[in-house]
Design a protein around this motif. Structure first.
Motif, PDB file in Angstrom:
ATOM      1  N   TRP A  60      -0.923 -17.259   9.943  1.00 58.79           N
ATOM      2  CA  TRP A  60      -0.748 -16.455   8.724  1.00 58.79           C
ATOM      3  C   TRP A  60       0.510 -15.597   8.804  1.00 58.79           C
ATOM      4  O   TRP A  60       0.872 -15.078   9.857  1.00 58.79           O
ATOM      5  CB  TRP A  60      -1.958 -15.551   8.525  1.00 58.79           C
ATOM      6  N   ARG A  61       1.175 -15.449   7.648  1.00 60.62           N
ATOM      7  CA  ARG A  61       2.318 -14.531   7.483  1.00 60.62           C
ATOM      8  C   ARG A  61       2.135 -13.810   6.163  1.00 60.62           C
ATOM      9  O   ARG A  61       1.742 -14.419   5.170  1.00 60.62           O
ATOM     10  CB  ARG A  61       3.657 -15.270   7.449  1.00 60.62           C
ATOM     11  N   GLY A  62       2.441 -12.522   6.156  1.00 61.16           N
ATOM     12  CA  GLY A  62       2.357 -11.732   4.939  1.00 61.16           C
ATOM     13  C   GLY A  62       3.681 -11.056   4.640  1.00 61.16           C
ATOM     14  O   GLY A  62       4.368 -10.597   5.548  1.00 61.16           O
ATOM     15  N   GLN A  63       4.026 -11.024   3.369  1.00 62.02           N
ATOM     16  CA  GLN A  63       5.259 -10.374   2.918  1.00 62.02           C
ATOM     17  C   GLN A  63       4.860  -9.248   1.982  1.00 62.02           C
ATOM     18  O   GLN A  63       4.216  -9.472   0.957  1.00 62.02           O
ATOM     19  CB  GLN A  63       6.148 -11.381   2.205  1.00 62.02           C
ATOM     20  N   TYR A  64       5.244  -8.028   2.356  1.00 63.96           N
ATOM     21  CA  TYR A  64       4.848  -6.823   1.632  1.00 63.96           C
ATOM     22  C   TYR A  64       6.079  -5.997   1.289  1.00 63.96           C
ATOM     23  O   TYR A  64       7.147  -6.204   1.868  1.00 63.96           O
ATOM     24  CB  TYR A  64       3.891  -5.999   2.509  1.00 63.96           C
ATOM     25  N   PRO A  65       5.935  -5.030   0.391  1.00 64.50           N
ATOM     26  CA  PRO A  65       7.087  -4.167   0.081  1.00 64.50           C
ATOM     27  C   PRO A  65       7.632  -3.442   1.316  1.00 64.50           C
ATOM     28  O   PRO A  65       8.804  -3.103   1.370  1.00 64.50           O
ATOM     29  CB  PRO A  65       6.520  -3.176  -0.940  1.00 64.50           C
ATOM     30  N   TRP A  66       6.803  -3.234   2.327  1.00 70.08           N
ATOM     31  CA  TRP A  66       7.229  -2.511   3.528  1.00 70.08           C
ATOM     32  C   TRP A  66       7.605  -3.434   4.671  1.00 70.08           C
ATOM     33  O   TRP A  66       7.875  -2.993   5.777  1.00 70.08           O
ATOM     34  CB  TRP A  66       6.135  -1.533   3.983  1.00 70.08           C
ATOM     35  N   GLY A  67       7.640  -4.742   4.429  1.00 71.06           N
ATOM     36  CA  GLY A  67       8.082  -5.687   5.448  1.00 71.06           C
ATOM     37  C   GLY A  67       7.144  -6.864   5.605  1.00 71.06           C
ATOM     38  O   GLY A  67       6.160  -6.995   4.880  1.00 71.06           O
ATOM     39  N   THR A  68       7.471  -7.726   6.561  1.00 72.25           N
ATOM     40  CA  THR A  68       6.646  -8.897   6.824  1.00 72.25           C
ATOM     41  C   THR A  68       5.796  -8.652   8.066  1.00 72.25           C
ATOM     42  O   THR A  68       6.153  -7.853   8.932  1.00 72.25           O
ATOM     43  CB  THR A  68       7.503 -10.162   7.027  1.00 72.25           C
ATOM     44  N   ARG A  69       4.679  -9.359   8.115  1.00 72.60           N
ATOM     45  CA  ARG A  69       3.771  -9.247   9.253  1.00 72.60           C
ATOM     46  C   ARG A  69       3.215 -10.621   9.571  1.00 72.60           C
ATOM     47  O   ARG A  69       2.986 -11.429   8.674  1.00 72.60           O
ATOM     48  CB  ARG A  69       2.599  -8.320   8.919  1.00 72.60           C
ATOM     49  N   ASP A  70       2.981 -10.846  10.854  1.00 71.47           N
ATOM     50  CA  ASP A  70       2.201 -12.018  11.232  1.00 71.47           C
ATOM     51  C   ASP A  70       0.792 -11.535  11.558  1.00 71.47           C
ATOM     52  O   ASP A  70       0.496 -10.334  11.457  1.00 71.47           O
ATOM     53  CB  ASP A  70       2.846 -12.787  12.389  1.00 71.47           C
ATOM     54  N   LYS A  71      -0.077 -12.437  11.939  1.00 74.92           N
ATOM     55  CA  LYS A  71      -1.475 -12.073  12.176  1.00 74.92           C
ATOM     56  C   LYS A  71      -1.602 -11.019  13.270  1.00 74.92           C
ATOM     57  O   LYS A  71      -2.333 -10.030  13.109  1.00 74.92           O
ATOM     58  CB  LYS A  71      -2.301 -13.308  12.530  1.00 74.92           C
ATOM     59  N   ALA A  72      -0.911 -11.207  14.384  1.00 81.05           N
ATOM     60  CA  ALA A  72      -1.015 -10.253  15.495  1.00 81.05           C
ATOM     61  C   ALA A  72      -0.587  -8.857  15.052  1.00 81.05           C
ATOM     62  O   ALA A  72      -1.231  -7.857  15.396  1.00 81.05           O
ATOM     63  CB  ALA A  72      -0.175 -10.733  16.684  1.00 81.05           C
ATOM     64  N   GLN A  73       0.484  -8.781  14.263  1.00 86.80           N
ATOM     65  CA  GLN A  73       0.942  -7.480  13.772  1.00 86.80           C
ATOM     66  C   GLN A  73      -0.063  -6.863  12.811  1.00 86.80           C
ATOM     67  O   GLN A  73      -0.313  -5.663  12.859  1.00 86.80           O
ATOM     68  CB  GLN A  73       2.311  -7.631  13.092  1.00 86.80           C
ATOM     69  N   ALA A  74      -0.636  -7.665  11.937  1.00 84.73           N
ATOM     70  CA  ALA A  74      -1.630  -7.155  10.979  1.00 84.73           C
ATOM     71  C   ALA A  74      -2.851  -6.602  11.709  1.00 84.73           C
ATOM     72  O   ALA A  74      -3.343  -5.520  11.381  1.00 84.73           O
ATOM     73  CB  ALA A  74      -2.042  -8.249   9.999  1.00 84.73           C
ATOM     74  N   ALA A 140      -0.893 -17.457   4.057  1.00 83.61           N
ATOM     75  CA  ALA A 140       0.283 -16.744   3.558  1.00 83.61           C
ATOM     76  C   ALA A 140      -0.128 -15.746   2.486  1.00 83.61           C
ATOM     77  O   ALA A 140      -1.085 -15.988   1.734  1.00 83.61           O
ATOM     78  CB  ALA A 140       1.312 -17.726   2.990  1.00 83.61           C
ATOM     79  N   SER A 141       0.592 -14.633   2.438  1.00 84.13           N
ATOM     80  CA  SER A 141       0.328 -13.600   1.436  1.00 84.13           C
ATOM     81  C   SER A 141       1.643 -12.995   0.985  1.00 84.13           C
ATOM     82  O   SER A 141       2.581 -12.878   1.756  1.00 84.13           O
ATOM     83  CB  SER A 141      -0.541 -12.479   2.028  1.00 84.13           C
ATOM     84  N   GLN A 142       1.650 -12.583  -0.287  1.00 78.95           N
ATOM     85  CA  GLN A 142       2.802 -11.876  -0.833  1.00 78.95           C
ATOM     86  C   GLN A 142       2.263 -10.814  -1.763  1.00 78.95           C
ATOM     87  O   GLN A 142       1.403 -11.087  -2.598  1.00 78.95           O
ATOM     88  CB  GLN A 142       3.725 -12.843  -1.565  1.00 78.95           C
ATOM     89  N   MET A 143       2.727  -9.583  -1.584  1.00 78.04           N
ATOM     90  CA  MET A 143       2.247  -8.455  -2.390  1.00 78.04           C
ATOM     91  C   MET A 143       3.449  -7.697  -2.955  1.00 78.04           C
ATOM     92  O   MET A 143       4.442  -7.494  -2.262  1.00 78.04           O
ATOM     93  CB  MET A 143       1.407  -7.519  -1.511  1.00 78.04           C
ATOM     94  N   THR A 144       3.318  -7.293  -4.225  1.00 87.06           N
ATOM     95  CA  THR A 144       4.390  -6.578  -4.896  1.00 87.06           C
ATOM     96  C   THR A 144       3.819  -5.311  -5.538  1.00 87.06           C
ATOM     97  O   THR A 144       2.765  -5.358  -6.164  1.00 87.06           O
ATOM     98  CB  THR A 144       5.016  -7.457  -6.009  1.00 87.06           C
TER      99      THR A 144
END
Length: 150
Positions: A60-74, A140-144
């Motif tokens: 998993w990878r996520g893209q957020y207004p404050w940056g990107t994260r992978d699962k371990a980071q989340a 995958a995730s993307q948040m705005t």
């Protein structure tokens, strides 16, 4: 002739009952995916790292207004408390299932922090899921940030 009519109705009734019990598999998947989205939010509200670990695929990878994260980071930011959601109200969710892949598009209003900074507001997001070994997981995730919170 009566036997054929009775047999026809029996088969038709069995099919109708099976349809009510099993329903439309795609509709069932849509309901499951909406539930997973709520469980995802609840994992943040309750700071439940194990629940988030179950929902997110290892890739998993996520893209957020404050940056990107992978699962371990989340998982690490939830565990450390640097990412929190204090309140969350969901808007409408639209679910599209295409075979073993699904897209969930929705919105929420939340009071939250990320990396210790306030991130409260109204968000729109898209999560991509893949069904692996019979279980849906987010890949995958993307948040705005759409506008100020309500």
């Amino acid at each position: 002739m009566k036997f054929l009519i009775v047999a026809f109705f029996a088969v038709s009734l069995a099919g109708a009952i099976r349809g009510q019990v099993n329903g439309n598999p795609q509709q069932n998947d849509k309901e499951v995916l909406r539930q997973i989205e709520h469980e995802w939010g609840d994992a943040f509200l309750r700071k439940n790292v194990a629940e988030l670990d179950r929902i997110l695929a290892d890739d998993w990878r996520g893209q957020y207004p404050w940056g990107t994260r992978d699962k371990a980071q989340a998982l690490a930011t939830l565990s450390s408390g640097s990412d929190t959601i204090n309140t969350m109200t969901y808007g409408e969710m639209k679910v599209l299932v295409v075979g073993s892949m699904a897209f969930v598009m929705g919105s929420d209003d939340e009071t939250s922090t990320a990396a210790g900074k306030t991130t409260s507001g109204h968000y729109t997001w898209t999560d991509v899921f893949i069904k692996r070994r019979g279980r849906w997981q987010a890949v995958a995730s993307q948040m705005t940030l759409a506008s100020s919170g309500t």
